[in-house]
Write an enzyme that holds these catalytic residues in place. Sequence first.
Site, mmCIF file in Angstrom:
data_model
loop_
_atom_site.group_PDB
_atom_site.id
_atom_site.type_symbol
_atom_site.label_atom_id
_atom_site.label_comp_id
_atom_site.label_asym_id
_atom_site.label_seq_id
_atom_site.Cartn_x
_atom_site.Cartn_y
_atom_site.Cartn_z
ATOM 1 N N GLU B 59 0.831 -1.189 -0.037
ATOM 2 C CA GLU B 59 0.118 0.247 -0.083
ATOM 3 C C GLU B 59 0.929 1.314 -0.038
ATOM 4 O O GLU B 59 0.536 2.286 -0.638
ATOM 5 C CB GLU B 59 -0.978 0.018 1.113
ATOM 6 C CG GLU B 59 -2.095 -1.118 1.202
ATOM 7 C CD GLU B 59 -1.652 -2.663 1.498
ATOM 8 O OE1 GLU B 59 -0.301 -2.655 1.825
ATOM 9 O OE2 GLU B 59 -2.320 -3.500 1.421
ATOM 10 N N HIS B 128 -11.397 -4.669 8.301
ATOM 11 C CA HIS B 128 -11.687 -4.552 7.041
ATOM 12 C C HIS B 128 -13.150 -3.663 6.815
ATOM 13 O O HIS B 128 -13.925 -4.143 6.118
ATOM 14 C CB HIS B 128 -11.836 -6.120 6.161
ATOM 15 C CG HIS B 128 -10.631 -6.643 6.055
ATOM 16 N ND1 HIS B 128 -10.113 -7.127 7.131
ATOM 17 C CD2 HIS B 128 -9.937 -7.027 5.027
ATOM 18 C CE1 HIS B 128 -8.924 -7.981 6.661
ATOM 19 N NE2 HIS B 128 -8.870 -7.730 5.479
#
Lengths: 345, 325
Positions: B59, B128
């Site tokens: 990321e 998440h």
Amino acid sequence: MPKGPGEKRQWQFLERMLLIRRFEETVVKMATDGHFRGHYHLYIGQEGTGVPAIAALKRKDFLATTHRNHGHILARGADPGAGLAEILGRATGLNGGRGGTIHLCEPKLGFLSTSGVVGGCISLAVGGGYACAQRRDGSVTMALFGDGALEEGVSYEALNIAALWHLPVIFMCENNSAGAMGMAKGGYPSLVHASKNLLLIPKSMGIKSVRVDGVDAAAVHAATTRAISLCRSGRGPVFIEAMTPRWAGSDPLWPELATGITDLRMATGGAVPTGKHQAWFEHYDPVLRLARELANGGEESVHRLSALDEATRKRIADAADFALASPLPAPETALNHVFVQEASA
Amino acid sequence: MSKQSYAAALVDALHDAMRSDPRVSIIGGYVLGLGPQRTLTDRLKQDFPDRVFDPPTSEAGNAAVGVGASMAGMRPFVDLGTASFSYLAWSQLTNEAAVAHYMTNGRLTAPVTFHMLHGVRGGGAAQHSQSPHAMLWNAPGLEIVAPSTAADAYGLIRTALASPNPTMLVSHAKLLGIETEVSEKKSAIPFGVADIKRRGRDVTVVATSLMVPYCLTAAEALAKDGIEVELVDPRTLVPLDEKTIIESVSRTGRLVVVDECPLRGGIASEIAATVAERGFKHLKAPIVRVTRPDTPVPFSLPLENFVTPDPEKIAAAVRGALKAG
């Protein structure tokens, strides 16, 4: 040394290397005199890497640098007056006084934003390489960073992406930890890494990797030219580790002019290096080393060196005068430039 | 008018942007996540094989590549995947992209677009299900876009990819499959222009992203009891259309702010503070915030439901706002 294109280039290198040296000596004086606040990092001792490496680039190429950026910015041709003005936080500075010593940036010369986060440079440069690859114009991006940048995680992610996508990026690692006293002895932080051979890191990802003597401008230029050529032909990235012994003035937590104002006569026989920094003067100072090689050209070269030094001192003195005479930014302009279109903010 | 899913409109926007601007490329293999809409992106790869990249699970690295590429003149669309993973790229978002223009005195731009799937997606548990854009709202220099419909997703993405500034685009994972009306020719929508999704006289409700359809459902239920909700969707948090929000409150005198970010220092809090500061004279009752409580998101369904705003909770909050004052 034979006369010819090689020697002409050496003189060009020396001109920039000396410009950086006199600039940095002036920065120390300005700090000591209280003209600016905050910590700063000097490029003294690494001029033999940055100047020839950057000289191997073309106008269309991009660069990313770090907190130790002064030398890179000047090597690429930035105005020393605007550089000093930025360090003093003046409105005429490269960044209008918004960056300071850590963030000197000259976008018109191809610099990406100068990140003060040590891994920032490597990762932004991979983005530059991505842009070069998308452009398909043979351009490349060079990251110039210290060995400490390999302590941060994003550097590994960025190296991996560059390797996976064969991006045209030259990773110029200036390893200046050799001889550093380090934090344990109260000095400036030096490399804290389990790897004792940093080249194994890029090599493990299949990145072509080479080590050069960072004090030897000609060797750095040759290695960089080869690396750039590989990158331009789609065979990048390339990792270069330039070994530059830590300059004594960068050893303490706060920089100091440990070796004094550089005396070019040490390169021409007019002055004899002595004292505890004798080895630095004789072997490791890249400016004196190159000046010494050029002085071997004879009497004419010695005169030329002297004239170059005089012109450089004058140029930096003028730059310092400009910076010191420059106005501070108007306080209310602190609200400008958050976004490109102020109205949309 | 016809109907289209949020996901299909998002892909249309990317396709049209890539066709009209060769600088646009995509870094991200799963822009629509792993759900049933994921194959909609196939035509991007087919039509622009050199401009769609499946990056490693990096990321920070991927975000940095987008930032650096944008500084070098490109217009990358970087997908960070599930929004909770954006924390790995926090330095690149808040300390590189957001500050580059400012730090260079306006000489450099970083026109990168980041995208992430935010929100309580159902069974995502704590790691998440996050909505980090409230935190990003506290990082000056980033434009923040949170569409709620297919038409808005298309129009705002086109604007994001043309914007000279770094932009964070958040899509709620549960919005992807929701179909809404789109005109035959979809067009760009300027940032900083709120959309009044429903007109009503009794109370102003401000919401973005998935909370917009939830609020519409609540409004229909309330309408049966004669309560008319005016629903304002700012669409972009940066820039924020404060004017439209305050004007609506000046008509209704009451404000409920609905958001899925946690309460403290959140989106609802900032909007409530803005109206309290600039529109206090219009208020007939205290402002009400409907948000997630300040807890992580749990996995098990009854626990997850308990902490997540839904149409029933929104309707109850509106009734409360009407009783007060």
